[in-house]
Motif scaffolding. Sequence first.
Motif, PDB file in Angstrom:
ATOM      1  N   ALA A 137      -7.383  -6.260   2.174  1.00  0.00           N
ATOM      2  CA  ALA A 137      -7.419  -4.623   1.778  1.00  0.00           C
ATOM      3  C   ALA A 137      -8.674  -4.441   1.146  1.00  0.00           C
ATOM      4  O   ALA A 137      -8.646  -4.261  -0.100  1.00  0.00           O
ATOM      5  N   LEU A 151      -4.639   5.313   1.011  1.00  0.00           N
ATOM      6  CA  LEU A 151      -4.272   5.963   2.177  1.00  0.00           C
ATOM      7  C   LEU A 151      -2.831   5.572   2.482  1.00  0.00           C
ATOM      8  O   LEU A 151      -2.718   4.321   2.984  1.00  0.00           O
ATOM      9  N   GLU A 172      -0.812   5.861   5.107  1.00  0.00           N
ATOM     10  CA  GLU A 172      -0.349   5.286   6.420  1.00  0.00           C
ATOM     11  C   GLU A 172      -1.507   4.334   6.876  1.00  0.00           C
ATOM     12  O   GLU A 172      -1.560   4.091   8.055  1.00  0.00           O
ATOM     13  N   ALA A 173      -2.145   3.645   5.951  1.00  0.00           N
ATOM     14  CA  ALA A 173      -3.252   2.701   6.505  1.00  0.00           C
ATOM     15  C   ALA A 173      -2.584   1.400   7.038  1.00  0.00           C
ATOM     16  O   ALA A 173      -1.351   1.139   6.838  1.00  0.00           O
ATOM     17  N   ASP A 174      -3.380   1.106   8.099  1.00  0.00           N
ATOM     18  CA  ASP A 174      -2.755  -0.241   8.776  1.00  0.00           C
ATOM     19  C   ASP A 174      -3.654  -1.409   8.531  1.00  0.00           C
ATOM     20  O   ASP A 174      -4.843  -1.257   8.256  1.00  0.00           O
ATOM     21  N   TYR A 175      -3.208  -2.520   8.244  1.00  0.00           N
ATOM     22  CA  TYR A 175      -3.892  -3.817   8.037  1.00  0.00           C
ATOM     23  C   TYR A 175      -3.679  -4.738   9.167  1.00  0.00           C
ATOM     24  O   TYR A 175      -2.855  -5.278   9.382  1.00  0.00           O
ATOM     25  N   ASN A 187       1.093  -1.222  -0.076  1.00  0.00           N
ATOM     26  CA  ASN A 187       0.143   0.054   0.020  1.00  0.00           C
ATOM     27  C   ASN A 187       0.841   1.380   0.019  1.00  0.00           C
ATOM     28  O   ASN A 187       0.471   2.192  -0.867  1.00  0.00           O
ATOM     29  N   CYS A 240       0.927   3.931  -3.134  1.00  0.00           N
ATOM     30  CA  CYS A 240       0.457   5.267  -3.044  1.00  0.00           C
ATOM     31  C   CYS A 240       1.537   6.310  -3.665  1.00  0.00           C
ATOM     32  O   CYS A 240       1.168   7.382  -3.750  1.00  0.00           O
ATOM     33  N   GLY A 256      -8.843  -3.610   6.257  1.00  0.00           N
ATOM     34  CA  GLY A 256      -8.191  -2.334   5.871  1.00  0.00           C
ATOM     35  C   GLY A 256      -8.637  -1.943   4.714  1.00  0.00           C
ATOM     36  O   GLY A 256      -9.413  -2.376   4.038  1.00  0.00           O
ATOM     37  N   PRO A 257      -8.461  -0.322   4.340  1.00  0.00           N
ATOM     38  CA  PRO A 257      -8.989   0.180   3.061  1.00  0.00           C
ATOM     39  C   PRO A 257      -8.366  -0.514   1.950  1.00  0.00           C
ATOM     40  O   PRO A 257      -7.152  -1.116   1.877  1.00  0.00           O
TER      41      PRO A 257
END
Lengths: 112, 560
Positions: free
Chosen positions: B309, B335, B337-340, B277, B281, B329-330
């Motif tokens: 995701a 994003l 800084e997304a966390d999964y 991710n 990005c 997660g998204p």
Amino acid sequence: MNAVENTCVTEDLGGYALVRVGGEVDLSWSQKVRDAILAALRGGDVGVELSRVAYIDSSGIAALVEGFQTARGKGRRFALIAASKPVLAVLQLARLDKVFVLFADVEAARAG
Amino acid sequence: MNAVPLAAAGNGERRALRFLADLSQSLALSLDLRETFPLAVSRIVDFMQAEAASLFLLDPARGVLECRLCQGPVDITGLTVAVGQGVVGRCVAENATQLVRDASADARVNARVDAETGFLTRSIVCAPLATAQGPIGALEIINRRDGSLFDADDAEVLRLIAAPAALAIGNAQLAQGLVEQQRIQRELELARRMQKSMLPKRRRGDFPIRGVNLPAHEISGDFFDFFDLPDGRLAFVIGDVSGKGLDAAFLMVRVESLLRWVGTRAPAPGAWLGEVNAQMCRFVRDGRFVCAAVGQYDRGSGTVRLASAGFPPALLHDGVHFEELAADGPPLGILAEADYGEREFTLGKQALYLFSDGATDVRTGATDRLGENGLRGLIARHAGLAPEPRLRALLGDLKRLKLVDDTTLLLLQEPRGAQAHGLLELEFPAQAAQMRGVRAALRHALDAQGIAPELRDQLVLAVDEACTNIIRHAYGGECTRKIALRLGREHERLVFELRDQAPAVDPACLKLRDLSECKPGGLGLPFIDALMDDWKILPAPDGHGNILRMRKRIPMGEHE
């Protein structure tokens, strides 16, 4: 498949020994069949009747091969008579169907 | 101009008609303008008794006319004029023949060309190449050879001559368009094949991961992948790129490589998605994103680790109940800084289904979607099938419904052949008298699998021969020690396993004799070899005894 009793009977047809084999010829039974065939060959020509054989494995085939070879050594005639479908299938698999002399019935075998 | 009856036509008109017929015919000879046009233009120059002629074609994208062919003392090929500009531009803009009797006294004439070339333009006629879709260019003649000026008759004749020329060019452009369309079609087909070649090859044997991808059009935005990790675990990936078409396909290729590149280092699935991710990005700028699920499976312990995701919820099915595993997660690429998160579970005999939203977007009516419940229904309907035929049955159902989006399914499940429960399990003492009962039980089990009698008897013979060999050779004669027989299935194969407790058999000592020799003994192994697809002897895992493993492919469809 019907359960067929194991049988192995030798009939003397006047100088021609007919070994009638029936049932499932596997390791537990093939030794008896072998002994009967070799005993019959001491007298003269031999036919092994196989119409009631429901199953035969390589040990049974080995008994027939041994009979065939012994007969050749003694100059005797040795034939398989009325071989059942399971017998023919395994003979074909072992590529022995062209080696053995095969007859449809006892009369033909005795005449042949 | 009205049609001129041939009988009433004068000499000049007859000549014009004959010329028109000849010109039309010569232009119809080929769709390749480079072949027909140079000759046509020079014939027009001669027929019109002109000093020069030029053919301009419209480039609609740029709104200009370009001289594609010219005949005369000055070569102006490549010269462009804007539509509406000069005599040629005006001719096309107005879709009307322009007659410039006296070029020296006409405002339409652009003096630039003469100034640059030294040519003296005295008189011009220019006719549009008119088609039903509007003018596609213009045909221009300059200066009568005898020095006189062009008149209205000349203009009329040129207008007539321009008609077959326009027709020929229109046809050629149409043909070229078709060729171009075919070329694009070919390239799409090539792209489709390349994309297909990127999908992992189906693995034979008892491999527990299977995937299918059904593109709705030539190019798919969906993908799946699986690969071995250095620690022996299996990694799997499934994804769906937002949008369709070529740019989605290119992003797919990039993201798929990135997922594999990061995934081969075996990070925990949540961290795996996190890194992909973050990298995505950096290069995705146009609002595109990718929904994906990744996981690792340890066949030894049966443990699955999974992270998602924004991918549609995974379904875990035990044959009766479904458990839904929602996204952690998204989607990727939104994003940085997304966390999964991730989850861990034991697969056991359950089946894990991962599917792109194409599978649930399948249309069941004009507007009705299959939906997740519909998909669950289909899965439940085929739950009795082995994984491979089940996946095919699901796919068949989805294809019969209306596919509106790329559809991808990934199934993780241990095949039944590899599971503890076999089709037949027997243990018996190593005695010849046991064999009759063993054969009967085996026949029964094979009949239950729908194996044809002839094949059944062959398989029974092979197993019997193997048992006989164990009794005679491995155990050295009849005894009370045991032989264990297990019949299992791996997809389209029957697997026969015979286990003994005899001292280790050296496979090198097992010699296959030639069946063409006529000898009484040693037929058992050749029978096994001839009747089974393959066989091998392995040491038993606990070190006690040997396992003889024989396999036979059975025709699909006969079973199940």
